[in-house]
Design an enzyme around this catalytic site. Structure first.
Site, PDB file in Angstrom:
ATOM      1  N   THR A 185       0.872  -1.176   0.000  1.00 41.50           N
ATOM      2  CA  THR A 185       0.000   0.000   0.000  1.00 41.50           C
ATOM      3  C   THR A 185       0.905   1.221   0.000  1.00 41.50           C
ATOM      4  OG1 THR A 185      -0.038   0.182   2.384  1.00 41.50           O
ATOM      5  CG2 THR A 185      -1.732  -1.192   1.384  1.00 41.50           C
ATOM      6  N   GLU A 330      -5.732  -3.923  -0.207  1.00 41.45           N
ATOM      7  CA  GLU A 330      -6.025  -4.988   0.765  1.00 41.45           C
ATOM      8  C   GLU A 330      -7.201  -5.864   0.343  1.00 41.45           C
ATOM      9  OE1 GLU A 330      -5.277  -1.902   1.410  1.00 41.45           O
ATOM     10  OE2 GLU A 330      -4.237  -1.640   3.320  1.00 41.45           O
ATOM     11  N   LYS A 439     -14.144  17.613  10.808  1.00 39.81           N
ATOM     12  CA  LYS A 439     -14.981  17.585  12.003  1.00 39.81           C
ATOM     13  C   LYS A 439     -15.294  19.012  12.423  1.00 39.81           C
ATOM     14  CE  LYS A 439     -13.394  13.093  13.407  1.00 39.81           C
ATOM     15  NZ  LYS A 439     -12.006  12.684  13.200  1.00 39.81           N
TER      16      LYS A 439
HETATM   17  P1  ADP Z   1      -3.473   3.154  -1.218  1.00 39.28           P
HETATM   18  O1  ADP Z   1      -2.255   2.341  -1.222  1.00 39.28           O
HETATM   19  O2  ADP Z   1      -3.287   4.609  -1.550  1.00 39.28           O
HETATM   20  O3  ADP Z   1      -4.397   2.916  -0.077  1.00 39.28           O
HETATM   21  P2  ADP Z   1      -5.425   1.862  -2.802  1.00 39.28           P
HETATM   22  O4  ADP Z   1      -5.550   1.895  -4.265  1.00 39.28           O
HETATM   23  O5  ADP Z   1      -5.427   0.594  -2.112  1.00 39.28           O
HETATM   24  O6  ADP Z   1      -4.127   2.634  -2.554  1.00 39.28           O
HETATM   25  O7  ADP Z   1      -6.463   2.885  -2.182  1.00 39.28           O
HETATM   26  C1  ADP Z   1      -7.629   2.481  -1.553  1.00 39.28           C
HETATM   27  C2  ADP Z   1      -8.459   3.670  -1.181  1.00 39.28           C
HETATM   28  O8  ADP Z   1      -8.774   4.461  -2.322  1.00 39.28           O
HETATM   29  C3  ADP Z   1      -9.793   3.321  -0.606  1.00 39.28           C
HETATM   30  O9  ADP Z   1      -9.708   2.940   0.740  1.00 39.28           O
HETATM   31  C4  ADP Z   1     -10.572   4.606  -0.834  1.00 39.28           C
HETATM   32  O10 ADP Z   1     -10.297   5.574   0.143  1.00 39.28           O
HETATM   33  C5  ADP Z   1     -10.032   5.099  -2.140  1.00 39.28           C
HETATM   34  N1  ADP Z   1     -10.938   4.730  -3.222  1.00 39.28           N
HETATM   35  C6  ADP Z   1     -10.808   3.715  -4.088  1.00 39.28           C
HETATM   36  N2  ADP Z   1     -11.837   3.705  -4.963  1.00 39.28           N
HETATM   37  C7  ADP Z   1     -12.643   4.738  -4.643  1.00 39.28           C
HETATM   38  C8  ADP Z   1     -13.881   5.266  -5.162  1.00 39.28           C
HETATM   39  N3  ADP Z   1     -14.481   4.739  -6.219  1.00 39.28           N
HETATM   40  N4  ADP Z   1     -14.410   6.337  -4.537  1.00 39.28           N
HETATM   41  C9  ADP Z   1     -13.813   6.896  -3.470  1.00 39.28           C
HETATM   42  N5  ADP Z   1     -12.668   6.464  -2.953  1.00 39.28           N
HETATM   43  C10 ADP Z   1     -12.075   5.397  -3.517  1.00 39.28           C
END
Ligand code: ADP
Length: 542
Positions: A185, A330, A439
């Site tokens: 990640t 994940e 918040k």
């Molecule tokens: P990172 O390593 O930056 O976490 P990921 O690609 O695993 O990379 O990112 C996952 C996160 O991306 C999610 O938990 C969410 O916050 C955001 N995300 C993914 N798809 C969407 C979506 N369609 N709309 C809003 N947020 C998204």
């Protein structure tokens, strides 16, 4: 009593075997780094992957070893994954957009023995090589003619290395729970953490993610995965396209509007997938050049929230259906997709568009819930926000080498770090990352909602909302916008545009224009960076 059916382990290399048998003549087309378009069939992908497996085995790579790839989407990258998993080794996709120090950190953490690298990233790896003691050899994805002069340890052009094998080799057999892939990640807080996929989880995920209501892939599709293989398994497409028999079009290093458009048209692409920023570039290119999309039927959009303006443009101006998807590394990564269920299909067009802007519903294999701070379930009423938690066959149960400790709650659910609502029909909507939520006076304001509306303003190209300290309310929203080329929207015009579309108390206290909004290595707005940039900024209302 056990069932009396065969144990047929769900191994990833069975996918390329299947493709070679049932769809052997189907093509994988690549825009190479060297320049020309390359074509080969699934039969050839399998034959070359077998040679690669044989060759890796000869280099001493065995079950459980990690082999890194630093590469764009191409036939060679695709072949290498099947070579690696076919001997029980683990493909470790490294995101080249990470900071060099982070790349070194994860290669060391993974203890990669071999690095397979595109020509584009040879200089990057050369600058790091001294810090990568576990790497024994570098294989450059090119042929002898294009091989650069390099001091990289045991460097060899992929084509020569491959030619040293005759392909008389059998895949290795092992338990389907064996590790197959590793992806870190991006670690916006703390060190990156490795997610270790298994053969079983990747096979099941590929089937679940690309069903008819998901990122739909069928045998008569031509699929352009713009989403890189280093970004969460290219959302399964490197497995699901051969699994379904779809033709693949690999874009290589060129992901700009003009290059993507050229491939969409010349290869008659029917389905494509990527993060919203890629589609902003494409739509911009289409408009400026007054172009149409003649074969594209559906576009999968995820990785960050898809602004409604993109959905409307694809569907109404270009006749392309948008499938909004949500997920994370994940989760292999697909956690939900937004097809219309019968309960909502009859709704008026504007309500359908609003539903498409939500992140969709979870397919079989993903259990989903929202909870409060005490881990109590919250109602699916479409209004109540909570921590979004998930469980399923392709969801991580812990990180590689136990980093981050125990990551599941007492019921086996993983906290995604996202805040969401779920409506009575199961449509989930991300309102924020838990760490980005604003918040204000004890209530939460969704930055994503405001951003989505702000990018609908005719003069706004991109928008981000962050919380800024406020003496009375704790935090208040600040709207940061990148103007469209040649425009400079006034604060009041942007606020007027939001007026009536969001609750009054959500109204940003100020608007700031910037040339550029920073992005993370996976294409998300980098809010941490923005908060740093605006650390000394004072709201006019403070
Ligand atoms: P990172 O390593 O930056 O976490 P990921 O690609 O695993 O990379 O990112 C996952 C996160 O991306 C999610 O938990 C969410 O916050 C955001 N995300 C993914 N798809 C969407 C979506 N369609 N709309 C809003 N947020 C998204």
């Amino acid at each position: 009593m056990l069932g009396l059916m065969q144990d047929w382990p769900l191994l990833l290399h069975k996918i390329i075997d299947f493709a070679a048998v049932q769809h052997g003549g189907q093509e994988v087309v690549s825009r190479t780094i060297e320049g020309p378009i390359h074509r080969e069939t699934y039969r050839e992908v399998r034959a070359r992957a077998l040679k690669g497996a044989q060759r890796l085995a000869r280099d001493g790579i065995k079950l459980g070893d990690r082999v890194a790839t630093l590469a764009w989407n191409s036939h060679r990258h695709l072949e290498s994954w099947y070579s690696i998993v076919g001997i029980g080794a683990i493909y470790h996709t490294v995101n080249p957009r990470l900071f060099p120090d982070q790349i070194a950190w994860i290669v060391n953490h993974a203890e990669d023995r071999i690095v397979m690298v595109d020509l584009t990233f040879v200089p990057l790896v050369e600058a790091l090589a001294d810090k990568l003691p576990t790497v024994e050899r570098y294989i450059v994805f090119t042929d002898a003619a294009h091989m650069p002069q390099t001091k990289l340890k045991n460097a060899v052009p992929y084509e020569e290395w491959l030619a040293e094998a005759d392909g008389d080799f059998r895949w290795v057999e092992f338990d389907e729970r064996t590790a197959a892939g590793l992806c870190y990640t991006s670690g916006t807080t703390g060190n990156p953490k490795g997610v270790l996929y298994s053969h079983r989880s990747n096979v099941l995920h590929s089937m679940a993610a690309t069903g008819g209501d998901g990122l739909q892939v069928l045998a008569n599709d031509t699929v352009l995965p713009v989403v890189p293989m280093f970004h969460a398994n290219s959302w399964s497409l490197a497995f699901s396209c051969p699994m379904k028999g779809a033709k693949m079009v690999m874009p290589g290093a060129k992901l700009d509007g003009a290059s993507v458009y050229e491939l969409l048209e010349s290869e008659k692409v029917t389905f494509t997938a990527a993060v919203p920023t890629v589609w902003l570039m494409l739509l911009d290119y289409l408009r400026k050049n007054n172009l149409k999309l003649s074969t594209l039927k559906m576009v999968g959009i995820g990785g960050s929230a898809c602004p409604p303006a993109i959905i409307r443009a694809f569907e109404e101006d270009y006749g392309v259906e948008v499938r909004h998807a949500w997920g994370m590394t994940e989760m292999s990564p697909v956690g939900s997709t937004g097809a219309m269920k019968p309960a909502v299909a009859h709704l008026p067009r504007e309500q359908i568009l609003a539903l498409k802007a939500k992140q969709g519903w979870a397919p079989f294999g993903v259990e989903m819930k929202i909870t409060d701070d005490q881990n109590r379930d919250l109602p699916w009423d479409g209004v109540t926000f909570g921590h979004l938690k998930v469980a399923g066959f392709a969801v991580a149960k812990s990180y590689f080498k136990g980093e981050g400790g125990e990551i599941l709650d007492e019921n086996g659910f993983f906290d995604t770090g996202d805040v969401a609502t779920i409506d009575p029909n199961g449509y989930m909507q991300i309102t924020d990352r838990a760490k980005d939520v604003i918040k204000s006076g004890g209530e939460w304001i969704s930055s994503i909602d405001i951003e989505n509306i702000a990018v609908g303003h005719p003069d706004v190209a991109e928008a981000a909302v962050i919380g800024v300290r406020h003496p009375k309310w704790d935090e208040r929203p600040l709207l940061i916008v990148v103007p469209k080329e040649g425009k400079s929207p006034q604060r009041d015009s942007v606020l007027d545009f939001l007026n009536g579309k969001i609750a009054k108390w959500w109204m940003p206290d100020d608007v700031q224009l910037v040339k550029e909004i920073p992005h993370t290595a996976t294409g998300k707005i980098n809010k941490m960076k923005l908060r740093e940039t605006f650390a000394s900024y004072r709201l006019p209302t403070a």
